[in-house]
Write a protein that holds these residues in place. Structure first.
Motif: not given
Lengths: 336, 299
Positions: B21-22, B25-26, B28, B31, B282, B285-286, B289, B295
């Protein structure tokens, strides 16, 4: 146990008679005002057959013939609207909630698409352990792990401990279907409905899955209702074949008899188009015209007559009787 | 046979999920920015009140009233001579707390109603959805004001009122996703192995609508914090608590605008905007993700 001694085997496990599944067809608001009679989709329209312990019965037919609905109706995943399903002496259609849940331990299903039938957020372990948990079958964690590992091993997944924490998307198609089989096997069922279990798999892995299923029958005496549209496959794995057309069985007999001496014109047409690894012309083959009719408007008389190459006047008006034509070989046609 | 203990492996699975997940996410930027701002305010809410002395909130003599920022009072003082900087820091705790608690209530109601409604369908669905529609069409601000006025100004009531008025949208979204998920073959398989309705809803529907709940929570949290500010600003808040909304309320009613005391009005206002913005960032961004269709290929 070798192949089931047919027809000496009279160890009947399931007897299905007059099974019906009718749905109310969804019609628009305007058309429901215009026509008074609500239309019914007669997906399964009076089906009779029985299944013996340790037998593989193939239910074959085109798409839309109602074979999957029949399989699910036996397990009451689809509620039948009529008929009887006698499982081991008891009528499944009269089971209450708790008895039905108990019945689920004896009768399982393997679905067509292993990519869709497994919860993407469950690991291999929890997928296979779930049936045990739901039915409160294990008292300790060790026992659960043992039974899960055993089921995975029975389904041909080696090193079960190593794939416990994998997710379905990390497995191949064949492994996924083996996982689905394991999750059915873990309950130690007597009867499994296999709904086109290999049709979504690559040709190269089909044989492995089929062999596994036949081996399980031989080892554990599991009885299968094998649903397929592929007659050559039916011939390969089954003891008996039932041919379904528009919600009714038109022919039922031993695999050899149905394939080698088909009675019904529909079966003959299906058998004639079984692909053989040889170049032959289409001349000798019976190609059926058109599509299976809409189960809302089932043709009167013999339901196959609009597409039958041998249809006569009589077929238009009179529904043929489903009868035993030769020993253990049933058919429904006026001309057999 | 040597098998790994399953309890141990659950942790491994969790770690693996978090890592993947990270990884996405990282990448973005929006995010990361949102997460950065939120972390800043979260740390402020947790540790801030220990760093500023409580005495700075007490009345500090007539000469220090409505004073512009000085080296002593970084953000000046208010009409009673209280330090605005200390107020902003102490207020962050209650503002965030109210927002998160209200979000928890709202998400619990919204998720339960959405799943039950979608799963059972028919009469249950009609009943629950008409009920939801009522909450959806009632103008939420007057409803909140009426309820807050009826229940009286306390922190618990504010949380309750915000929670109870903001779940309708969530229920709708969760219901629509449930309708789609309950038709998946794995739900039918669950039924075939003998699972009951409750088991299917908790173990099969909930985990598969969870990404949606997750992304939605963040957006609801933004609204909840904004609602708390609005209610407090309009005088429905708890006057004994220091929150950003209460600060704005007093600043406005004590004439900070006409006095030109920008140092009193701006800091709490900017804080609210930043926190709401961080939650929104956030949330988007979520969404990106957890919804692979949104995406971009190059990410």
């Amino acid at each position: 146990m070798g192949p089931v001694n047919y027809p000496g085997n009279n160890n009947e496990l399931i007897k299905i008679s007059g099974l019906e599944v009718h749905f109310a067809a969804r019609t628009g608001f305007i058309s429901s005002l215009i026509s008074k009679n609500s239309s019914l989709v007669r997906a399964v329209d009076g089906v009779d057959f029985n299944l013996r312990r340790g037998e593989i019965l193939c239910l074959a037919g085109e798409s839309g013939s109602g074979k999957t609905t029949t399989g699910k109706a036996i397990l009451r995943l689809v509620e039948p609207t009529g008929g009887e399903v006698i499982f081991d002496g008891e009528n499944v259609l009269q089971f209450n909630r708790s008895r039905l849940r108990k019945f689920r331990q004896d009768a399982q299903i393997i679905f067509q698409d292993p990519y869709e039938s497994l919860n993407p957020r469950q690991t291999v372990f929890s997928t296979v352990a779930e049936p045990l948990e739901v039915n409160h079958l294990c008292s300790s964690m060790e026992e659960k792990e043992e039974r899960v590992a055993e089921a995975l091993k029975d389904a041909g997944l080696s090193n079960p401990g190593e794939i416990f924490i994998r997710y379905p998307h990390e497995l191949s198609g064949g492994q996924r279907q083996r996982l689905a089989i394991a999750s059915a096997l873990v309950l130690k069922p007597d009867f499994i409905v296999a709904d086109e279990p290999v049709s979504m798999l690559d040709l190269s892995i089909r044989a492995g899955i089929l062999k596994l299923m036949v081996d399980l029958r031989d080892k554990k005496g599991i009885c299968y209702l094998f649903i397929t549209h592929d007659l050559s496959l039916a011939w390969l794995v089954s003891d008996r074949i039932a041919i379904m057309y528009l919600g009714k069985i038109v022919e039922l007999g031993t695999a050899d008899a149905v394939i080698k001496s088909p009675l019904h014109p529909y079966t003959r047409a299906l058998v004639s188009v079984i692909p053989v690894p040889k170049k032959i012309s289409l001349a000798g083959r019976t190609l059926l015209k058109g599509e299976t009719p809409d189960p809302v408007n089932i043709p009167p008389g013999c339901r196959f007559h609009p597409r039958c190459p041998e249809a006569a006047e009589r077929c238009r008006d009179e529904e043929p009787l489903y009868r035993e034509v030769s020993p253990n070989h049933f058919g429904a046609c006026h001309f057999i | 046979m040597n098998l790994p203990a399953y309890n141990k492996s659950a942790l491994v699975v969790w770690k693996k999920n978090l890592k993947s997940f990270w990884l996405i996410y990282s990448q973005n930027i929006m995010g990361l920015l949102g997460l950065g701002i939120l972390t800043f305010f979260a740390l402020m809410a947790i540790f801030g009140p220990y760093l500023v002395s409580i005495t700075t909130l007490t009345i500090d003599g007539v000469t220090q009233v409505m004073h512009p920022p000085t080296s002593n009072y970084w953000l000046g003082t208010d009409d009673l001579g209280k330090d605005v900087f200390a107020g902003v820091i102490i207020g962050s705790r209650v503002s965030l707390l109210v927002g998160l608690a209200a979000t928890a209530i709202s998400m619990t109601i919204g998720t339960s109603i959405g799943i039950i409604s979608g799963f059972y369908g028919k009469f249950t669905d009609t009943l629950l959805m008409r009920f939801t529609d009522v909450f959806l069409v009632i103008p939420w601000l007057p409803l909140m004001l009426v309820m807050a006025a009826l229940l009286g100004p306390s922190l618990g009531n504010i949380i309750f009122v915000i929670g109870i008025t903001s779940w309708a949208g969530t229920a709708r979204i969760i219901r629509s996703q449930t309708l789609s998920i309950k038709e998946r073959p794995y739900v039918e398989r669950a039924r075939a192995i003998g699972s009951g309705d409750g088991h299917i809803m908790i173990y099969h529907i909930l985990p598969n609508v969870f990404p949606l709940i997750f992304a939605n929570t963040v957006l609801v949290a933004a609204i909840a914090i904004l609602s708390e500010t609005t209610l407090s600003f309009l005088g429905m808040g708890d006057p004994t608590q220091v929150t950003w909304g209460m600060m704005l309320h007093f600043a406005f009613s004590m004439g900070a605008v006409s006095f030109g005391a920008w140092w009193w009005l701006l800091p709490p206002g900017i804080c609210v905007v930043l926190v709401v913005l961080s939650f929104t960032f956030i949330g988007y961004a979520l969404d990106e993700v957890l919804n692979p269709k949104l995406r971009r290929r190059d990410q």
